[in-house]
Design a protein around this motif. Structure first.
Motif, PDB file in Angstrom:
ATOM      1  N   ALA A 125      -0.083   9.239  15.275  1.00 32.90           N
ATOM      2  CA  ALA A 125       0.627   8.097  14.694  1.00 32.90           C
ATOM      3  C   ALA A 125       2.144   8.239  14.856  1.00 32.90           C
ATOM      4  O   ALA A 125       2.810   7.361  15.415  1.00 32.90           O
ATOM      5  CB  ALA A 125       0.254   7.962  13.219  1.00 32.90           C
ATOM      6  N   VAL A 126       2.699   9.348  14.377  1.00 37.20           N
ATOM      7  CA  VAL A 126       4.147   9.536  14.488  1.00 37.20           C
ATOM      8  C   VAL A 126       4.532   9.877  15.919  1.00 37.20           C
ATOM      9  O   VAL A 126       5.558   9.401  16.424  1.00 37.20           O
ATOM     10  CB  VAL A 126       4.627  10.635  13.512  1.00 37.20           C
ATOM     11  CG1 VAL A 126       6.097  10.950  13.737  1.00 37.20           C
ATOM     12  CG2 VAL A 126       4.417  10.198  12.071  1.00 37.20           C
ATOM     13  N   LEU A 179       5.779  18.823  20.958  1.00 36.12           N
ATOM     14  CA  LEU A 179       4.440  19.336  20.678  1.00 36.12           C
ATOM     15  C   LEU A 179       3.894  18.744  19.377  1.00 36.12           C
ATOM     16  O   LEU A 179       4.498  18.887  18.317  1.00 36.12           O
ATOM     17  CB  LEU A 179       4.506  20.867  20.574  1.00 36.12           C
ATOM     18  CG  LEU A 179       3.216  21.616  20.250  1.00 36.12           C
ATOM     19  CD1 LEU A 179       2.193  21.463  21.370  1.00 36.12           C
ATOM     20  CD2 LEU A 179       3.520  23.102  20.011  1.00 36.12           C
ATOM     21  N   GLY A 180       2.732  18.102  19.478  1.00 38.40           N
ATOM     22  CA  GLY A 180       2.092  17.509  18.304  1.00 38.40           C
ATOM     23  C   GLY A 180       1.206  18.496  17.572  1.00 38.40           C
ATOM     24  O   GLY A 180       0.695  19.457  18.160  1.00 38.40           O
ATOM     25  N   VAL A 183       9.307   7.281   9.139  1.00 31.02           N
ATOM     26  CA  VAL A 183       8.461   6.965   7.995  1.00 31.02           C
ATOM     27  C   VAL A 183       6.997   7.138   8.400  1.00 31.02           C
ATOM     28  O   VAL A 183       6.648   6.933   9.575  1.00 31.02           O
ATOM     29  CB  VAL A 183       8.748   5.532   7.464  1.00 31.02           C
ATOM     30  CG1 VAL A 183       8.431   4.478   8.505  1.00 31.02           C
ATOM     31  CG2 VAL A 183       7.999   5.257   6.163  1.00 31.02           C
ATOM     32  N   GLY A 184       6.150   7.502   7.454  1.00 28.76           N
ATOM     33  CA  GLY A 184       4.774   7.881   7.770  1.00 28.76           C
ATOM     34  C   GLY A 184       3.765   6.754   7.814  1.00 28.76           C
ATOM     35  O   GLY A 184       2.563   7.002   7.807  1.00 28.76           O
ATOM     36  N   ALA A 185       4.207   5.508   7.835  1.00 28.95           N
ATOM     37  CA  ALA A 185       3.274   4.381   7.918  1.00 28.95           C
ATOM     38  C   ALA A 185       3.957   3.224   8.632  1.00 28.95           C
ATOM     39  O   ALA A 185       5.185   3.163   8.699  1.00 28.95           O
ATOM     40  CB  ALA A 185       2.830   3.943   6.528  1.00 28.95           C
ATOM     41  N   LEU A 197       8.509  -0.035  14.783  1.00 34.66           N
ATOM     42  CA  LEU A 197       8.144   1.364  14.975  1.00 34.66           C
ATOM     43  C   LEU A 197       8.261   2.149  13.672  1.00 34.66           C
ATOM     44  O   LEU A 197       8.932   1.723  12.730  1.00 34.66           O
ATOM     45  CB  LEU A 197       9.042   2.016  16.033  1.00 34.66           C
ATOM     46  CG  LEU A 197       8.982   1.426  17.450  1.00 34.66           C
ATOM     47  CD1 LEU A 197      10.021   2.093  18.330  1.00 34.66           C
ATOM     48  CD2 LEU A 197       7.595   1.590  18.043  1.00 34.66           C
ATOM     49  N   MET A 198       7.627   3.316  13.638  1.00 35.88           N
ATOM     50  CA  MET A 198       7.737   4.223  12.499  1.00 35.88           C
ATOM     51  C   MET A 198       8.922   5.178  12.663  1.00 35.88           C
ATOM     52  O   MET A 198       9.232   5.962  11.765  1.00 35.88           O
ATOM     53  CB  MET A 198       6.443   5.047  12.361  1.00 35.88           C
ATOM     54  CG  MET A 198       5.243   4.199  11.930  1.00 35.88           C
ATOM     55  SD  MET A 198       3.640   4.963  12.332  1.00 35.88           S
ATOM     56  CE  MET A 198       3.660   6.428  11.311  1.00 35.88           C
ATOM     57  N   VAL A 199       9.566   5.134  13.814  1.00 31.05           N
ATOM     58  CA  VAL A 199      10.706   6.016  14.113  1.00 31.05           C
ATOM     59  C   VAL A 199      11.794   5.191  14.794  1.00 31.05           C
ATOM     60  O   VAL A 199      11.498   4.352  15.643  1.00 31.05           O
ATOM     61  CB  VAL A 199      10.307   7.156  15.085  1.00 31.05           C
ATOM     62  CG1 VAL A 199      11.459   8.137  15.273  1.00 31.05           C
ATOM     63  CG2 VAL A 199       9.066   7.882  14.624  1.00 31.05           C
TER      64      VAL A 199
END
Length: 457
Positions: free
Chosen positions: A13-14, A70-71, A138-140, A147-149
């Motif tokens: 997600a992020v 890296l995730g 943000v996480g949602a 976008l979340m970023v």
């Protein structure tokens, strides 16, 4: 020449949001993953960076890359990671990369076991309403933000600071890497049982985070949470401003919450004691960033909430279907209590899908004692497949009743049976609250929605 970055586990997600924000900033981005679900898949495809094949391909890693991101989903023996190390290419976790891109900004970190996403979303909403220039993580997915970023040349960044592990090669919490100037902490309630085996170990991470606040920085904390209050009252860091908060003064009239302000009562769209605490925390951060109370109030009355946080999926004059992300004990209790307090005259059917490692573990389940007390009907859904994937034992109804301290709790392990039960209910003067960090196996809610949306005579 624009910089080139490769994402290992780009589908998260992020992670995919960070990749998209970097494309928007003009970077060259590639990535790999062994599984990519929607909406990540379509969004990556539209941006032209969806991997051609699923899997890991060491040949994608070459010395022309400026860095690897890296995730957490990747394993320590990932062949692309091994290749990157052989070539001495810099490897960043996403928190490290966010910091790397934000060294010259004022960094605000929102932390705590609950309320992080909502508080962060409130701050973003207010800043956007007043057309301030800011970056964020943000996480949602939140309304009004693609976008979340966002990473730009903005002077400030608002970061939702997660206590979960950073990456397969860095077993420390993500929030250590952001090096905040302003820190907000909402509460500490044991979570991530698989990573932090004791509450003391979990709490210690937050204590260390507070100690990282620099001279000239601020620590904003919720005084209603006993653990956080202790950290705030014991904080003697030189040159650090300590600010405590509790729920904003408010009143509830006919199912609507009003803020009590110097200029009278102001109706808002969110509710619940925990959300009024979140709102006050967001107000304190906005004041620290130079906004006025009046500016905050002007904007916050239009805030509808973060995705899957008290989200309304159906509504009539005397019934509402809510969806909420609540999964940890403190979140579940606050959400159930909030809905019941807001609509005390209505019956409340509360459903919780146990989905996380902690919640599915019978050694942790006692932490859920009395979290369902405010519900009239309490239901647990367990997916046996999800339990077996986590290599845990499927709990029976009696174990759950003992854990939740609720003798009439009902357990469903077949989604069709749960669906049939909920569709058979009479929703006159009744609210339905469905909580999970999962998705109830994509259960079709259309029949329940149409039943609730129908106007009762």
């Amino acid at each position: 020449m624009s910089k080139k970055y490769h994402f290992i586990a780009i589908g998260g997600a992020v992670m995919h949001n960070l990749a998209l924000s970097m494309v928007a900033k003009g970077y060259q981005v590639t990535g790999s993953d062994d599984e990519i679900y929607e909406p990540s898949r379509t969004r990556l495809e539209n941006a032209g960076i969806l991997p051609d094949q699923k899997g890991w391909f060491p040949e994608k890693i070459n010395s022309n890359l400026d860095g690897i991101i890296l995730g957490m989903h990747a394993r320590i023996d990932n062949p692309e990671l091994i290749r990157a190390k052989e070539l001495n290419i810099p490897v960043y976790s996403f928190p490290e990369f966010i910091y790397n891109q934000s060294k010259d900004k004022k960094r605000v970190v929102i932390s705590g076991s609950h309320g992080k996403t909502t508080i962060t979303s409130m701050i973003l909403h207010v800043l956007k309403y007043h057309q301030k220039d800011f970056d964020y993580l943000v996480g949602a997915q939140i309304e009004g933000f693609e976008l979340m970023v966002r990473l730009s040349n903005a002077p400030v960044i608002i970061i939702e600071g997660d206590e979960y592990l950073t990456s397969p090669i860095d077993r420390t919490p993500k929030f250590f890497h952001y090096h905040h100037h302003i820190l907000l902490m909402s509460g500490i309630a044991w979570d991530h049982f698989n990573v932090f085996p004791t509450f003391e170990n979990y709490r210690a991470q937050f204590e260390k985070l507070v100690e990282m606040t620099p001279k000239g920085g601020s620590f904003i904390y919720c005084e209603k949470d006993p653990e956080v209050r202790q950290l705030g009252e014991n904080c003697k860091l030189p040159g650090v401003q300590i600010i405590s908060y509790q729920a904003h003064p408010h009143t509830v009239e006919k199912g609507i919450t009003f803020l009590i302000t110097q200029n009278g009562k102001l109706p808002i769209e969110i509710f619940g004691e925990h959300n009024l605490q979140n709102l006050q925390g967001a107000l304190e951060v906005c004041l620290s960033l130079g906004l006025s109370k009046e500016e905050f109030y002007t904007a916050i009355q239009y805030f509808k909430g973060a995705a899957k946080r008290q989200e309304i999926l159906a509504k009539s004059e005397n019934s509402i279907l809510f969806r909420d992300f609540a999964h940890a004990p403190s979140k579940l209790k606050a959400t159930v209590q909030a809905v019941k307090n807001q609509f005390p005259e209505r019956k409340l059917i509360a459903v919780q899908e146990l989905h996380t490692y902690s919640s599915l573990n019978k050694d942790f389940i006692h932490n859920y004692a009395h979290t369902f007390d405010a519900a009239d009907i309490a239901i647990i859904y367990l997916n046996p497949k999800a339990v077996s994937l986590k290599k845990l034992e499927l709990m029976d109804e009696q174990t759950l009743r003992n854990g939740f301290q609720r003798n009439d709790l009902r357990l469903f392990t077949e989604i069709d049976q749960l669906k049939a039960f909920l569709e058979a209910q009479d929703y006159h003067l009744t609210n339905l609250l469905m909580m999970s960090s999962g998705n109830y196996d994509d259960m079709d809610l259309s029949q329940i929605q149409s039943k609730i949306n129908k106007k009762y005579q």
